[in-house]
Design a protein around this motif. Structure first.
Motif, mmCIF file in Angstrom:
data_model
loop_
_atom_site.group_PDB
_atom_site.id
_atom_site.type_symbol
_atom_site.label_atom_id
_atom_site.label_comp_id
_atom_site.label_asym_id
_atom_site.label_seq_id
_atom_site.Cartn_x
_atom_site.Cartn_y
_atom_site.Cartn_z
ATOM 1 N N ARG A 138 12.146 58.104 60.520
ATOM 2 C CA ARG A 138 12.905 57.958 61.762
ATOM 3 C C ARG A 138 14.171 57.121 61.558
ATOM 4 O O ARG A 138 15.123 57.252 62.307
ATOM 5 N N GLN A 139 14.170 56.277 60.531
ATOM 6 C CA GLN A 139 15.402 55.561 60.205
ATOM 7 C C GLN A 139 16.503 56.532 59.815
ATOM 8 O O GLN A 139 17.681 56.270 60.033
ATOM 9 N N ARG A 140 16.128 57.677 59.235
ATOM 10 C CA ARG A 140 17.112 58.679 58.855
ATOM 11 C C ARG A 140 17.588 59.495 60.054
ATOM 12 O O ARG A 140 18.657 60.103 60.006
ATOM 13 N N LEU A 141 16.795 59.510 61.127
ATOM 14 C CA LEU A 141 17.153 60.295 62.309
ATOM 15 C C LEU A 141 17.963 59.501 63.331
ATOM 16 O O LEU A 141 18.857 60.043 63.981
ATOM 17 N N LEU A 142 17.643 58.218 63.456
ATOM 18 C CA LEU A 142 18.256 57.404 64.506
ATOM 19 C C LEU A 142 19.779 57.297 64.412
ATOM 20 O O LEU A 142 20.453 57.341 65.444
ATOM 21 N N PRO A 143 20.374 57.156 63.216
ATOM 22 C CA PRO A 143 21.837 57.043 63.172
ATOM 23 C C PRO A 143 22.560 58.233 63.773
ATOM 24 O O PRO A 143 23.554 58.070 64.489
ATOM 25 N N ALA A 144 22.078 59.439 63.498
ATOM 26 C CA ALA A 144 22.728 60.628 64.069
ATOM 27 C C ALA A 144 22.601 60.636 65.585
ATOM 28 O O ALA A 144 23.520 61.064 66.297
ATOM 29 N N TYR A 145 21.459 60.147 66.072
ATOM 30 C CA TYR A 145 21.269 60.058 67.526
ATOM 31 C C TYR A 145 22.286 59.107 68.162
ATOM 32 O O TYR A 145 22.968 59.449 69.130
#
Length: 358
Positions: free
Chosen positions: A308-315
């Motif tokens: 989820r650390q890889r997903l949160l920045p794009a969000y």
């Protein structure tokens, strides 16, 4: 074409308006990859059923008929996109990649809610930018989260209308139990004018430690746990639809960890604002320094799982881009087409996209 529902951190959840749901094309499955007709049709059907079911689950019996029509229109757009893309990309016409990208974007542009379509364009661009950031530094995720989080809080305080309305409502809901509207208005006025304010304005309690612990527990109880429980319930349903295993223990652990992340993020943001209010007793804090300390909540990203650390920045980057690009409709439309074209591995690419993609 893999068009899937995104559940990026705090970006989606039960009870959200239609336009708050995001979609993105998976870079791992480029749209230019030709798929058998049956596979494309299966993908289109999966998109329609999955998207319609997910967005429909956020509605209630009191939902107006118009919104239910929008749910069907959104599901139809996500189903038509892969069908049209496959038909054009396999036609053999010159510049088929660009033509397929434009064609796939048409149902998204014409059928989706305008605000949602703009958010989609920003999200596609955010995914491309984060792909490029991964190759620059290993700390790309917390760095992007820190900068984007600071900008989101800054915009929420001083220019809340720049956020898309569903996301602005989400931020209000996330802080509502702890920060009443009157307190927020007073805090914003003090920060804008360089006036001091006491931490009790945002962290009521017997003393500071009691206030911090109380804020964290109350936020988890009143918002975070409820929010992520509904979000991960959707993940369970999606896993069943796609026949992917998802252990219950792992889901419960993820709910607790994500809830702790969100509440800690909010706590660090409030503590940063309280520090600014205390600093103003000596002299007004410069706006650049205020923006800098608002990067502190980004440290909460380390609580989340690596996935989820890889997903949160794009969000987060999605809503930073939205606050800028949404005021320029033509730029949003161009971003949508350019991003779709980049995901098709179109060659030659524009210089910026090429630099980020290769």
């Amino acid at each position: 074409l893999e068009l899937t529902v995104t559940e990026l951190g705090t970006g989606t959840g039960w009870g959200m308006p239609l336009s708050e749901c995001l979609f993105f094309f998976e870079p791992s499955s480029p749209m230019a990859t030709l798929m058998p007709d049956s596979a494309v049709q299966a993908q289109a059907l999966q998109n329609f059923v999955g998207v319609t079911a997910f967005i429909g689950s956020t509605k209630s019996k009191r939902t107006p008929t118009k919104e239910w029509v929008n749910v069907l229109r959104t599901g139809l757009a996500t189903a038509l996109a892969p069908l049209l893309h496959s038909a054009v990309s396999g036609s053999g016409i010159p510049q088929a990649g660009l033509a397929a990208a434009i064609t796939a974007g048409l149902p998204l542009k014409l059928l989706m809610d305008p605000e949602m379509c703009k958010t989609l364009a920003c999200h596609l661009v955010a995914n491309i930018l984060t792909l490029g950031a991964k190759k620059v530094t290993k700390l790309w995720a917390p760095l992007i989260m820190a900068c984007c989080g600071a900008q989101i809080v800054w915009t929420w305080l001083f220019n809340p209308t720049a956020h898309c309305s569903p996301y602005a409502r989400f931020l209000d809901r996330a802080t509502g139990p702890q920060i009443p509207p009157k307190h927020r208005e007073l805090m914003t006025e003090c920060l804008r004018d360089g006036k001091p304010f006491n931490y009790s304005l945002l962290l009521p309690g017997i003393n500071l430690p009691h206030s911090i612990v109380g804020f964290l527990l109350l936020h988890m109880q009143s918002f975070s746990l409820n929010f992520y429980s509904k979000l991960y319930a959707w993940r369970l349903l999606y896993a069943l639809l796609t026949r992917k295993g998802l252990p219950i223990k792992e889901v419960l652990k993820d709910i607790l960890r994500s809830s702790l992340f969100l509440s800690t993020y909010g706590l660090l943001a409030v503590c940063s604002l309280c520090f600014a209010g205390h600093y103003n007793k000596k002299k007004p804090m410069p706006k650049a320094a205020l923006w800098g300390i608002l990067c502190l909540p980004g440290l909460a990203t380390f609580i989340e799982s690596k996935e989820r650390q890889r997903l949160l920045p794009a969000y987060c980057l999605t809503f930073v881009l939205y606050s800028v690009l949404s005021k320029l409709p033509g730029v949003c439309d161009a971003s949508l087409v350019a991003s779709l074209a980049a995901y098709t591995q179109l060659s030659p690419k524009p210089a910026l996209l090429k630099a980020l993609w290769t």
